[in-house]
Design an enzyme around this catalytic site. Structure first.
Site, mmCIF file in Angstrom:
data_model
loop_
_atom_site.group_PDB
_atom_site.id
_atom_site.type_symbol
_atom_site.label_atom_id
_atom_site.label_comp_id
_atom_site.label_asym_id
_atom_site.label_seq_id
_atom_site.Cartn_x
_atom_site.Cartn_y
_atom_site.Cartn_z
ATOM 1 N N HIS A 1 0.838 -1.198 0.000
ATOM 2 C CA HIS A 1 0.000 0.000 0.000
ATOM 3 C C HIS A 1 0.869 1.242 0.000
ATOM 4 O O HIS A 1 2.038 1.209 0.366
ATOM 5 C CB HIS A 1 -0.932 0.014 1.211
ATOM 6 N N CYS B 1 2.265 3.253 11.213
ATOM 7 C CA CYS B 1 3.169 2.872 10.136
ATOM 8 C C CYS B 1 3.382 4.084 9.236
ATOM 9 O O CYS B 1 2.645 5.066 9.341
ATOM 10 C CB CYS B 1 2.628 1.681 9.343
#
Length: 678
Positions: free
Chosen positions: A66, A188
């Site tokens: 992603h 993240c």
């Protein structure tokens, strides 16, 4: 709201290659083909860069590459069910279910919440079983839409309402058996998938262990901070993060378990047990109090790094913070020359004009002369921060915030003594090491608040700047003078040799450490360049020109002979024209990753030729970046362009020759995952 996934974005039971790069590139192509991304290469580069930071494989044969990318037009999910599994770094083996999450840079909050909800669903076994059993692309879309319609797994701080919703259960539990209380933060770099999956995994593990565990997700959509009362009552803290924790000082003094966010997905139960143990251990690692202790704590955490890695990191920190001063200053000086002429730099002309003229009293009625003088002066003042900023942020890289002030002071002393950027390097290291050392002192609690803002800057400035004045400044200034004399006197063969070396370095690893060393050397010396001393400006031109060669050459090679390149490489070649023209050497990385033993040597040959031609012709650059788009800052522009063109042609021809004749094994055998990872 636009549908996130459509049957067109689903691929079932196909072999997409042997490496994560192959799969990500294919899915990026699907997104672009659906009209949801402006280009394949930009999206692939952003997604693969994210993959290299932290592997996206998770337990259960699943991977979730992603990214957020400027190439993405609207938030999108692309999915592949692989007939041949690919290793995305999960501990339990390769993955066969791949979800590619592509979000725009400015994705709206509702879309980000849906993407995060999808990521959470992937840790549910019934959902992944449905994905593997689905008979058609539409079945996959229906499953995903169903998952997005369900309520996400609850944990504190998922939304503004979540903390209030969970307050009652917490109070109820606290009033009864008083289980261990743990708070956690997950984060993240992208803040879309791993952040929320780790949160849900930790909450589930805490529930199984009988622990009151609440999580704060610091995702891309912002975060709702945990209630201070909840933090105060916590027995331990878990940080499952790949980035800095926002508001870390809120947890000061708590026993802490630090780990990458991916461990929160892979080993949540183990992390919870470690936190329970730490809560009862008086010697457990704790979140530091901020100030002097923070500096010492960070140094302790970095103790396992090799010395060379530490030095490179702090030096590049200094250079990265210094570059904006040089970039802005160099371009403004070039703009000043363009408007006011080169003689503005001679004598005191610029100061005289600014002292005696204004917009209402133009020098000889010449607006361009006045504005050019203003731009020249602003640029010169900006460049005046080059050495102090370099030293200040080198010290910052070593000792964090307490090192900035003594580093800037030591850098200013180096500039005053004529020690130049070498003095800045030494002064920054001295200031940072001194500040770090003082930060390790054990002081009374009442003095801790003064340490980072008064005591450390004062003492470190005295030590570092005192050593520069009394001991080191003079010798370093002498070395700097000798270096400048040598550079200024370079002509003929010696200048050409330096150009060759710089060209080779710029093309060796295409934006890697060797490339950065050559670039940092050129940028650091740029402030010393002038009409009387053009050598640093020539070095900057040679470095920039050589760095433009690899992507331009790849673009040219894919145009000259399309047959020897894959469809993806031909698409990359189209983007490489602009990347090369902009001095973005990384535009050649996709080619080098696929075929390093041909692309890198060919690039080095062309880069060396370009560097030599630039130095031989005396090409100069007052701008540290920008490629052809800072043409007004380039001296001898025609030769600058010719040198780049010659190097690009040579690299393209050498590469095509190597692809034709230097064939030792089949192409497919060469494209192994290890090459891509390199």
């Amino acid at each position: 709201m636009t549908q996130l996934i459509t049957p067109q974005l689903v691929t079932l039971d196909q072999n997409l290659g042997d490496s994560p790069a192959d799969v990500i590139r294919f899915l990026a192509g699907k997104v672009a083909a659906a009209g949801r991304a402006s280009e394949v290469e930009g999206l692939f580069a952003d997604a693969f860069a994210r993959e290299q930071k932290t592997a996206t494989g998770v337990p259960g044969g699943i991977a979730i590459p992603h990214c957020r990318s400027a190439a993405v037009i609207e938030p999108t999910l692309a999915m592949a069910r692989l007939s041949r599994k690919v290793d995305f770094g999960a501990k339990d083996g390769p993955a066969d279910i791949i979800f590619f999450i592509a979000a725009p840079e400015g994705a709206d909050q509702e879309h980000l919440k849906l993407l995060s909800k999808l990521a959470r669903s992937l840790i549910k076994k019934d959902f992944t079983a449905g994905l593997r059993a689905a008979a058609s692309e539409q079945d996959i879309v229906d499953l995903v839409d169903g998952a997005l319609a369900d309520k996400p797994a609850a944990h504190a701080a998922e939304s503004a309402a979540a903390p209030a919703a969970e307050a009652a259960p917490v109070s109820a539990r606290a009033a009864s058996a008083r289980p261990k209380r743990i708070v956690a933060v997950t984060a993240c770099p992208t803040g879309i998938a791993h952040t929320y999956m780790a949160a849900d995994s930790l909450v589930a593990a805490g529930k199984e262990a009988g622990v009151d565990l609440q999580v704060e997700t610091q995702g891309s959509g912002g975060f709702t901070a945990l209630d201070p009362a909840v933090i105060a009552a916590a027995d331990a803290v878990i940080f499952a993060v790949d980035v800095d924790v926002r508001g870390k000082e809120r947890f000061a003094g708590k026993p802490v378990i630090n780990a990458p966010v991916k461990r929160g997905i892979d080993e949540p139960a183990k992390m919870v047990q470690e936190a329970i143990a730490a809560a009862s251990d008086p010697h457990a690692h704790r979140v530091p109090h901020f100030g002097a202790e923070e500096s010492a704590e960070q140094a302790s955490e970095a103790a396992s790094e090799h010395l060379g890695t530490k030095v490179k990191k702090v030096l590049l920190t200094g250079v990265s913070y210094m570059i904006p001063f040089v970039a802005g200053g160099g371009l403004l000086i070039a703009l000043g020359f363009l408007l006011a002429g080169y003689d503005i730099a001679l004598g005191t002309k610029a100061n005289d004009i600014l002292a005696h003229n204004t917009l209402l009293n133009l020098p000889d009625g010449n607006l361009a002369l006045y504005l050019g003088t203003v731009a020249f002066k602003i640029g010169g003042l900006s460049l005046g921060f080059l050495v102090p900023a370099l030293a200040g942020y080198i010290a910052f890289g070593i000792a964090d915030r307490p090192g900035i002030a003594p580093g800037f002071v030591a850098g200013a002393v180096a500039g005053f003594m004529g020690a130049g950027f070498l003095g800045g390097l030494v002064g920054g290291l001295l200031a940072g090491l001194t500040a770090h050392w003082i930060g390790t002192f054990s002081v009374p609690r009442w003095l801790r608040g003064l340490m980072p803002v008064v005591i450390i800057p004062l003492l470190a400035s005295i030590v570092a700047s005192g050593l520069m004045f009394l001991v080191l400044g003079g010798p370093i200034a002498w070395v700097t003078t000798q270096l400048n004399t040598w550079l200024t006197g370079m002509t003929g063969a010696s200048a050409v040799v330096l150009g060759i070396i710089l060209g080779l370095m710029m093309c060796f690893d295409l934006g890697g450490p060797v490339n950065k060393v050559a670039y940092s050397f050129a940028v650091a010396g740029l402030g010393a360049g002038s009409l009387a001393n053009p050598a640093p400006l020539q070095i900057m031109a040679a470095v920039m020109a050589a760095g433009m060669v690899p992507p331009l050459a790849m673009a040219l090679a894919t145009t000259l002979n399309k047959k020897v390149f894959s469809l993806a490489e031909r698409e990359n070649g189209k983007a490489a024209w602009l990347l090369g023209a902009s001095f973005i050497s990384e535009g050649a990385i996709p080619f080098a990753a696929a075929d390093p033993f041909r692309v890198i040597p060919a690039s080095m040959v062309g880069g060396a030729v370009t560097g030599a031609l630039c130095m031989a012709a005396g090409v100069t650059s007052q701008a540290p970046h920008g490629g052809i788009f800072v043409f007004f800052a380039i001296g001898n522009l025609a030769m600058f362009i010719i040198s780049i063109a010659v190097g690009a042609v040579i690299t393209a021809l050498v590469l095509l020759a190597l692809k034709r004749w230097a064939v030792r094994k089949p192409v497919e055998a060469e494209r192994v995952p290890a090459v891509v990872a390199a």
